[in-house]
Design an enzyme around this catalytic site. Sequence first.
Site, short mmCIF file in Angstrom:
data_model
loop_
_atom_site.label_atom_id
_atom_site.label_comp_id
_atom_site.label_asym_id
_atom_site.label_seq_id
_atom_site.Cartn_x
_atom_site.Cartn_y
_atom_site.Cartn_z
N CYS A 85 -12.38 -16.23 -6.92
CA CYS A 85 -12.41 -17.07 -8.11
C CYS A 85 -12.80 -16.25 -9.24
O CYS A 85 -12.17 -15.53 -9.67
CB CYS A 85 -13.31 -18.37 -7.79
SG CYS A 85 -13.16 -19.70 -8.90
N HIS B 53 -11.92 -20.97 -2.17
CA HIS B 53 -13.24 -21.05 -1.65
C HIS B 53 -13.15 -21.51 -0.28
O HIS B 53 -12.21 -22.07 -0.04
CB HIS B 53 -14.18 -22.14 -2.49
CG HIS B 53 -14.43 -21.67 -4.12
ND1 HIS B 53 -15.27 -20.52 -4.27
CD2 HIS B 53 -13.98 -21.97 -5.13
CE1 HIS B 53 -15.48 -20.57 -5.55
NE2 HIS B 53 -14.45 -21.41 -6.22
#
Length: 501
Positions: free
Chosen positions: A331, A444
């Site tokens: 991310c 994630h």
Amino acid sequence: MTRARSLMIQGTTSDAGKSTVVAALGRWLKRRGVSVAPFKPQNMALNSAVTAAGGEIGRAQELQAIACGIPSHVDMNPVLLKPVTDQGAQVIVLGKVTAHLKADAYQNYKAELLPIVVAAHERLARQHQVVLVEGAGSPAEINLRENDIANMGFAEAVDCPVLLVADIDRGGVFAHLIGTLALLAPAERARVKGFIINRFRGDLTLLKPGLVWLERTTGLPVLGVLPYLPDLSLDAEDALPKADRPSGSGGQIVVPAFPRISNATDFDALRLLPDLNLHFVRAGQSFPASDLICLPGSKAVASDLAWFRAQGWESKLHHHLRYGGKVIGICGGLQMLGKTLHDPLGLEGRAGSSPGLGLLELETTLGPHKILRHRRGHCIWAPMVPVEGYEIHAGVSHGPALEQPAFLLSKDAPPAPDSSSDFSQHEGEGTLSADNQLLGTYLHGLFDHSDTRRALLDWAGLASPETAPSRPEKRHIDLERLADLIAAHCDTDRLNALLGM
């Protein structure tokens, strides 16, 4: 169904164990066949989760929903604050970003949020027998009492009884409990129906005189003394582990502990492996030699990258790559690996552009709309290995590096993990560098599942036997251990009475 009974768990301090006690009570009630749901009116956390419907809530409420055996929902955490600076935060209401406010402006905004929070609680109360409410911080924060929606202000709004939790492991447990009661208004004190003492180690007979004094002095019962559980591994709301996992004989993994690190729970699954050494490197510490560097998510990518450089770690990263080391950027970590970070609206700090690490041919632009979704697919380099994760990001990356993706993900239903899959319904995600040293992704939770964890560690040259459970398996084991504590160490008759059971 009749309206649920609600019980609020408040704490004498942050990290007193409120989230854990709610999860424990939720699993204990679920085991008895009770329909129960968690609720936290206001949460401040950088670890968050994505509901099945695409809303964002605190990670602790996701864990508590799992404990209760129900899907998570934005009503379980109607207000989530994600700090961007020391004085400002992104405000998420019912799963969606609604504002970026400084602390003083948010205090005034809370009056508008109270009806939203109460309505969310009411919806849960109509669907379940019990709603377990978690407070935030401490109800004794008298400077925040005006327009409070997180502790006693909420309890008063829905007429909810309160149990007060204190952590004896940090010391001063009786002072914490008595001091908290002393700072509450009389009507607020009347809501407190008892105490739970958390993380007790030692001989309970030595604690008994203090418990007798506490009950005599306050007129309130101690409903339980919960023993300290070693090796408890549950999703944290915010805090990083207090220490690295014990050293093993295997490979070294280093994670920079950015000031605004987000979803650090991505690495919980790696802490379960006994033959790996996982280090969160903090400000002022030396950057150790490693086999794998993981750049984690961040709520303030440009400023966290500037912090990383100020520690002198950029040269360490280049040295690591020069000698064949591997890097995974997740991310915000992926965005840092690119050439440029653009924040034209000033969503994470001052508006403008800043240079990335320049290791991947991509640029990232932050926009007002956050991408929130679950994804499934498989690894490009290991097509038989499934991949599952979730995205939470406002940045959109573009550039030639993304033409060499790390994963192939389904646009809707998960693809079959074999070479004959119909790739027309799939799309590439993330990137693998041409030299196979850099892997970047927006997903994630990649390490949570054993097969994916093994494939990623194999890619990094850290092949090891899987001697640990997957993250979901360990979570289930620990939730059962917590429910056992409630059954064995709490006054369940009093709990049943409070819950109308």
